[in-house]
Design a protein around this motif. Structure first.
Motif, PDB file in Angstrom:
ATOM      1  N   ILE A   1       0.059  -1.741   0.027  1.00  0.00           N
ATOM      2  CA  ILE A   1      -0.147  -0.280   0.485  1.00  0.00           C
ATOM      3  C   ILE A   1       1.019   0.982   0.004  1.00  0.00           C
ATOM      4  CG2 ILE A   1      -1.849   0.965   0.938  1.00  0.00           C
ATOM      5  CD1 ILE A   1      -2.329  -1.346   3.082  1.00  0.00           C
ATOM      6  N   GLY A   2       0.946   2.096  -0.792  1.00  0.00           N
ATOM      7  CA  GLY A   2       1.069   3.506  -1.121  1.00  0.00           C
ATOM      8  C   GLY A   2       0.372   4.132  -0.898  1.00  0.00           C
ATOM      9  N   MET A   3       1.500   4.724  -0.020  1.00  0.00           N
ATOM     10  CA  MET A   3       0.131   7.047   1.164  1.00  0.00           C
ATOM     11  C   MET A   3       1.248   7.918   0.680  1.00  0.00           C
ATOM     12  SD  MET A   3      -0.991   6.765   4.973  1.00  0.00           S
ATOM     13  CE  MET A   3      -2.545   7.994   4.862  1.00  0.00           C
ATOM     14  N   VAL A   4       0.221   8.974   0.056  1.00  0.00           N
ATOM     15  CA  VAL A   4       0.805  10.283  -0.422  1.00  0.00           C
ATOM     16  C   VAL A   4       0.221  11.353   0.480  1.00  0.00           C
ATOM     17  CG1 VAL A   4       1.299  11.731  -2.349  1.00  0.00           C
ATOM     18  CG2 VAL A   4       1.035   9.749  -2.503  1.00  0.00           C
ATOM     19  N   PHE A   5       1.154  11.827   1.379  1.00  0.00           N
ATOM     20  CA  PHE A   5      -0.238  12.500   2.369  1.00  0.00           C
ATOM     21  C   PHE A   5       0.189  13.992   1.737  1.00  0.00           C
ATOM     22  CE2 PHE A   5       3.041   9.333   3.866  1.00  0.00           C
ATOM     23  CZ  PHE A   5       2.699   8.915   5.442  1.00  0.00           C
TER      24      PHE A   5
ATOM     25  N   VAL B   1       7.852  13.697  -6.169  1.00  0.00           N
ATOM     26  CA  VAL B   1       8.198  12.855  -5.954  1.00  0.00           C
ATOM     27  C   VAL B   1       7.633  11.810  -4.552  1.00  0.00           C
ATOM     28  CG1 VAL B   1      10.685  12.424  -5.115  1.00  0.00           C
ATOM     29  CG2 VAL B   1      10.630  14.433  -6.406  1.00  0.00           C
ATOM     30  N   ALA B   2       7.003  12.518  -4.368  1.00  0.00           N
ATOM     31  CA  ALA B   2       6.178  11.360  -2.962  1.00  0.00           C
ATOM     32  C   ALA B   2       5.463  10.836  -3.821  1.00  0.00           C
ATOM     33  CB  ALA B   2       4.978  12.102  -1.685  1.00  0.00           C
ATOM     34  N   ILE B   3       5.100  10.685  -4.589  1.00  0.00           N
ATOM     35  CA  ILE B   3       4.229   9.753  -5.453  1.00  0.00           C
ATOM     36  C   ILE B   3       5.249   8.444  -6.011  1.00  0.00           C
ATOM     37  CG2 ILE B   3       3.314   8.783  -7.540  1.00  0.00           C
ATOM     38  CD1 ILE B   3       1.906  11.573  -6.787  1.00  0.00           C
ATOM     39  N   ALA B   4       6.358   8.626  -6.874  1.00  0.00           N
ATOM     40  CA  ALA B   4       7.786   8.029  -7.003  1.00  0.00           C
ATOM     41  C   ALA B   4       8.349   7.230  -5.544  1.00  0.00           C
ATOM     42  CB  ALA B   4       8.773   8.562  -7.764  1.00  0.00           C
ATOM     43  N   ARG B   5       8.331   8.220  -4.497  1.00  0.00           N
ATOM     44  CA  ARG B   5       8.801   7.449  -3.448  1.00  0.00           C
ATOM     45  C   ARG B   5       8.196   6.323  -2.851  1.00  0.00           C
ATOM     46  NH1 ARG B   5       9.622  10.622   2.491  1.00  0.00           N
ATOM     47  NH2 ARG B   5       7.224  10.734   1.258  1.00  0.00           N
ATOM     48  N   SER B   6       6.562   6.042  -2.953  1.00  0.00           N
ATOM     49  CA  SER B   6       5.222   5.654  -3.194  1.00  0.00           C
ATOM     50  C   SER B   6       5.467   4.098  -3.919  1.00  0.00           C
ATOM     51  CB  SER B   6       4.033   6.311  -2.737  1.00  0.00           C
ATOM     52  OG  SER B   6       4.092   7.426  -2.070  1.00  0.00           O
TER      53      SER B   6
ATOM     54  N   LEU C   1      -3.156   5.639  -1.870  1.00  0.00           N
ATOM     55  CA  LEU C   1      -3.980   5.829  -0.777  1.00  0.00           C
ATOM     56  C   LEU C   1      -3.440   7.319  -1.130  1.00  0.00           C
ATOM     57  CD1 LEU C   1      -3.855   3.725   1.961  1.00  0.00           C
ATOM     58  CD2 LEU C   1      -5.449   3.683   0.296  1.00  0.00           C
ATOM     59  N   PHE C   2      -4.357   8.228  -1.436  1.00  0.00           N
ATOM     60  CA  PHE C   2      -3.722   9.653  -1.275  1.00  0.00           C
ATOM     61  C   PHE C   2      -4.506  10.608  -0.787  1.00  0.00           C
ATOM     62  CE2 PHE C   2      -2.807   7.899  -5.574  1.00  0.00           C
ATOM     63  CZ  PHE C   2      -1.507   8.528  -5.775  1.00  0.00           C
ATOM     64  N   ASP C   3      -4.147  10.958   0.457  1.00  0.00           N
ATOM     65  CA  ASP C   3      -4.207  11.631   1.393  1.00  0.00           C
ATOM     66  C   ASP C   3      -4.273  13.069   0.727  1.00  0.00           C
ATOM     67  OD1 ASP C   3      -5.900  12.650   3.681  1.00  0.00           O
ATOM     68  OD2 ASP C   3      -3.938  12.109   5.352  1.00  0.00           O
ATOM     69  N   GLU C   4      -5.601  13.908   0.281  1.00  0.00           N
ATOM     70  CA  GLU C   4      -5.478  15.451  -0.097  1.00  0.00           C
ATOM     71  C   GLU C   4      -4.710  15.539  -0.241  1.00  0.00           C
ATOM     72  OE1 GLU C   4      -7.934  17.695   2.800  1.00  0.00           O
ATOM     73  OE2 GLU C   4      -8.286  16.344   3.888  1.00  0.00           O
TER      74      GLU C   4
ATOM     75  N   VAL D   1      -7.472   4.676  -3.553  1.00  0.00           N
ATOM     76  CA  VAL D   1      -8.285   5.837  -2.556  1.00  0.00           C
ATOM     77  C   VAL D   1      -8.337   6.690  -2.678  1.00  0.00           C
ATOM     78  CG1 VAL D   1      -9.952   5.259  -0.322  1.00  0.00           C
ATOM     79  CG2 VAL D   1      -8.938   3.573  -1.544  1.00  0.00           C
ATOM     80  N   VAL D   2      -8.887   7.641  -2.721  1.00  0.00           N
ATOM     81  CA  VAL D   2      -8.227   9.364  -3.449  1.00  0.00           C
ATOM     82  C   VAL D   2      -9.149   9.415  -2.443  1.00  0.00           C
ATOM     83  CG1 VAL D   2      -8.180  10.815  -4.314  1.00  0.00           C
ATOM     84  CG2 VAL D   2      -7.597   8.800  -5.871  1.00  0.00           C
ATOM     85  N   VAL D   3      -8.344  10.313  -1.000  1.00  0.00           N
ATOM     86  CA  VAL D   3      -9.383  11.543  -0.430  1.00  0.00           C
ATOM     87  C   VAL D   3      -9.210  13.059  -1.591  1.00  0.00           C
ATOM     88  CG1 VAL D   3      -9.585  13.214   1.482  1.00  0.00           C
ATOM     89  CG2 VAL D   3      -8.791  10.269   1.394  1.00  0.00           C
ATOM     90  N   THR D   4     -10.521  13.330  -1.457  1.00  0.00           N
ATOM     91  CA  THR D   4      -9.528  15.184  -2.092  1.00  0.00           C
ATOM     92  C   THR D   4     -10.793  16.165  -2.777  1.00  0.00           C
ATOM     93  OG1 THR D   4      -9.207  15.650  -4.606  1.00  0.00           O
ATOM     94  CG2 THR D   4     -11.015  14.402  -4.751  1.00  0.00           C
ATOM     95  N   HIS D   5     -10.630  17.324  -2.444  1.00  0.00           N
ATOM     96  CA  HIS D   5     -11.167  18.918  -2.193  1.00  0.00           C
ATOM     97  C   HIS D   5     -10.995  18.293  -4.027  1.00  0.00           C
ATOM     98  CE1 HIS D   5     -12.058  18.560   1.372  1.00  0.00           C
ATOM     99  NE2 HIS D   5     -10.794  19.534   2.000  1.00  0.00           N
TER     100      HIS D   5
END
Lengths: 253, 484
Positions: free
Chosen positions: A92-96, A158-163, A172-175, A203-207
């Motif tokens: 599970i990758g997670m992006v903050f 970069v954070a996405i690439a890292r995940s 998982l994308f957290d906003e 799973v994308v938490v988004t506005h």
């Protein structure tokens, strides 16, 4: 529970949540959630601030402890104490929202850290993978830069690439775009859009309602720790059934 | 200027010999057990730091009547001595806790002391005398002391005597730890007169300490060599036999003459004379200061990291353990801790402890408590999102700490570490009270003998200042280089 009309042929349940409750002290943030997410599905979670969207996401890789209920990810029951969480999290990758890049490492080192530490790849292989991933998010020229030298949009890519470096099958994308300047939102959403097109379960938490409408197979609307309504983007945005949903959408659209 | 005129001395020595004879029976009784052979044995002897002419330092070496006497008796009786210059109070405490085998420190034989120590035959007949500042014309006797404050050495015969007449003459007695400090107190006008043992006072006046004696010597008690009650009877017996033989051979008289007939007026010329005279001893002290600091900081670092991790751990037991440790060592004075480890612990465990070990133990446990808080603060000041990012990648707690959190925390902690390092270096000066021969202690030794307190302390302070600032500069350079 509605399933999406345009989803690819579902192989099976990738994430299964039932009766999920989460309290911080006496404050109950999640009040009983039931969600099934199938492989390759893109689920966007929307709702007002404080509705429990982020907490729900953080329960899916157990960054937050579960108070009650079960969460099964890729066949691992997260409530089971014998389950190796570190093993599960590699699926599970997670992006903050605030990227959380490691400031004392270069971009390349950020991406290579997990594959090398987890002994998934040799340093040379990890480097090759990292460069490929950077190329994929359009930052091949930033390999030796430090996070502080990057713009917000670049940091998040970069954070996405890292995940992605640990080769997860759920993201998982957290906003992920909430902390970005408006002109940088697009470049990050494009990367997420590309991942969706490749069939990643997300799973994308988004506005970003427009993005949710365009990319999601299914949209979940949460309020006050409960799932109020869910459906395809067409159903939820075009013809919301619940007054709470209608009220929220009238304010953000 | 020499008040030890031959006539006076002859009286003193005669009285002493008479006393020695009188006490022979007592000492025979204390040494009634068959004495074991002392030949080849090494005894640790505690003494004062500053009781010239009985013990003081000249060119870094301990010298004086007591020192010559104990060394000559040891040579005469075929045993060896290791002298520990601890200070008077500390020497007595060390004797009680069996840290030393015997004490020779110009100590008066009193009934109170006889309850806890066994004394040798008396080897010197002393007495208390009063002195005032050289330019003080008003105080010429006890009756001029009404309403004034006088100073005496803590636990000494001088203090006992001053207290015995303070109500009659209506003055206040203040107690200080050593003669040099007392003389400075009188010169500074904090007290008007000092009550001290007459040979010491006379020696100081001969060294131009700025005082003059204004009364005749009060007939006082005699000095004896002491061992802990019931301990080392063979040492006591050997001392008595050796003393008698030195008296017979005339060697004893020669020692007294050397110190009392011709007090060495080794006044260094000017500030730079003092500097070059005192530097070798001070550098030796500085070396010990740095050794104690280095060892203590290393151990404190280990303790700080260990307990710092306990403090941020999820285990309530470990967190509690660390909190107890920190609150004990932050919540009590370093000085009390030093006394406890050096004097208290041996009395509780029966295991004696050398002064370096006790000092390093004190400083490292103390600094370790502060280091614990530095480590905890450093770790907690790293954004929790960093840990979450590491854990969400599937990295374990330890790996996340090692690769993600600690490199950032260390950067935050470094200035506090440097600060603690400097604090610990300065705190070593407190170890002077337990007789650890570091820089401050060496300084005290020097002004105790030459009475040039201000200048000596200036040199000591300058040495601390230079070393601390050099080390701080070096640390900051390393910090900049490695924590970019």
């Amino acid at each position: 529970m509605s399933t999406s009309a345009n989803s690819t042929a579902s192989v099976g349940s990738k994430i299964s949540v039932s009766g999920l409750r989460k309290s911080f002290g006496s404050n109950e943030v999640l009040k009983g959630l039931d969600v099934e997410i199938t492989e390759g599905e893109v689920v966007c979670v929307i709702g007002p601030s404080g509705s429990g969207k982020s907490t729900f996401l953080r329960c899916l890789n157990k960054l937050d402890e579960l108070s009650a209920g079960t969460v099964i990810v890729d066949g691992f029951n997260l409530g089971d104490k014998t389950v190796d969480l570190n093993e599960v999290r590699q699926h599970i990758g997670m992006v903050f929202q605030h990227f959380n890049l490691f400031p004392h490492m270069t971009v390349l080192q950020n991406i290579m850290l997990a594959p090398v530490e987890l002994k998934k790849q040799s340093t040379a292989d990890a480097r090759a993978t990292a460069l490929k991933l950077l190329d994929r998010v359009g930052l091949a020229d930033k390999a030796t830069a430090r996070p502080a030298q990057l713009s917000g949009g670049q940091k998040q890519r970069v954070a996405i690439a890292r995940s992605l470096a640990v080769n997860p099958d759920i993201m998982l994308f957290d906003e992920a775009t909430s902390a970005l300047d408006p002109e940088m939102v697009g470049e990050v959403l494009q990367v997420i859009r590309d991942l969706a097109a490749e069939g990643m379960t997300m799973v994308v938490v988004t506005h970003e309602m427009g993005f949710a409408r365009e990319v999601a197979d299914r949209v979940i609307f949460m309020a006050d720790g409960l799932i109020v309504e869910e459906g395809t983007p067409a159903e939820l945005f075009g013809n919301p059934q619940q007054p709470r949903t209608q009220d929220f959408l009238s304010k953000v659209l | 200027m020499n008040i030890f005129r031959a006539g006076k001395l002859a009286v003193a020595v005669t009285a002493l010999l008479a006393l020695a004879g009188g006490f022979a029976g007592v000492s025979a009784a204390t040494a009634s057990q068959p004495p074991t052979a002392v030949t080849g044995e090494t005894y640790v002897i505690g003494t004062d730091t500053t009781f010239a002419p009985f013990e003081y330092r000249e060119n870094g070496e301990l010298t004086g009547i007591d020192m010559d006497l104990i060394r000559d008796i040891a040579a005469n009786q075929g045993f060896k001595v290791e002298i520990k210059s601890l200070g008077f109070d500390a020497a007595l405490q060390a004797l009680q806790s069996n840290q030393v085998d015997g004490v020779i420190a110009g100590m008066s034989i009193t009934d109170e002391r006889k309850l806890i120590f066994d004394f040798s035959d008396p080897y010197f007949d002393s007495g208390v005398q009063m002195a005032v500042a050289e330019d003080n014309a008003k105080i010429t006797g006890y009756s001029d002391l009404a309403g004034e404050t006088v100073v005496a050495k803590r636990g000494s015969e001088g203090e006992t005597f001053a207290n015995s007449i303070k109500d009659e003459y209506d003055f206040t007695v203040k107690a200080l730890a050593d003669s040099a400090t007392m003389y400075d107190d009188v010169k500074a006008g904090n007290s008007v007169a000092v009550f001290d043992d007459y040979p010491v006072l006379a020696y100081g006046i001969n060294q131009n300490n700025g005082l003059k004696s204004v009364t005749e010597k009060e007939q006082g008690s005699s000095y004896g060599f002491a061992v802990n009650k019931g301990q080392n009877p063979e040492l006591l017996a050997a001392f008595n036999t050796g003393l008698a033989e030195l008296k017979d051979s005339g060697e004893y008289q020669a020692i007294l003459d050397e110190y009392l007939e011709q007090p060495a007026p080794a006044a260094a010329s000017g500030f730079f004379g003092l500097l070059s005279d005192s530097l070798p001893a001070l550098m030796k002290g500085l070396g010990l200061t740095l050794l104690a600091t280095g060892l203590s900081i290393l151990i404190a670092l280990v303790l700080g990291v260990l307990f710092g991790f306990f403090k941020v751990s999820e285990s309530r037991v470990l967190r509690g353990l660390a909190s107890v440790y920190v609150s004990i060592f932050r919540g009590t004075p370093l000085l009390v801790q030093a006394f406890f480890f050096y004097f208290g612990l041996p009395q509780l465990t029966g295991q004696s402890i050398d002064v370096l070990t006790a000092g390093v133990l004190t400083l490292s446990l103390n600094a370790g408590a502060y280091m614990t808080e530095i480590v905890r603060g450093g770790i907690q000041s790293v954004d929790p999102g960093q840990t979450e990012a590491g854990r969400s990648l599937g990295l374990g707690y330890v790996t996340t700490m090692r690769r993600v959190v600690l490199p950032q925390a260390v950067k935050i902690m470094t200035p506090s570490f440097i600060n603690q390092f400097v604090m610990t270096l300065k705190d070593t000066s407190l170890l002077a009270v337990i007789g650890f021969a570091e820089l401050t202690y060496q300084g005290q030794q020097i002004y105790a003998a030459n009475f040039r307190t201000g200048e000596t302390l200036l040199i000591v302070a300058a040495l601390y200042f230079i070393v601390i600032n050099l080390l701080t500069m070096l640390s900051n350079k390393l910090d900049k280089r490695f924590n970019k």
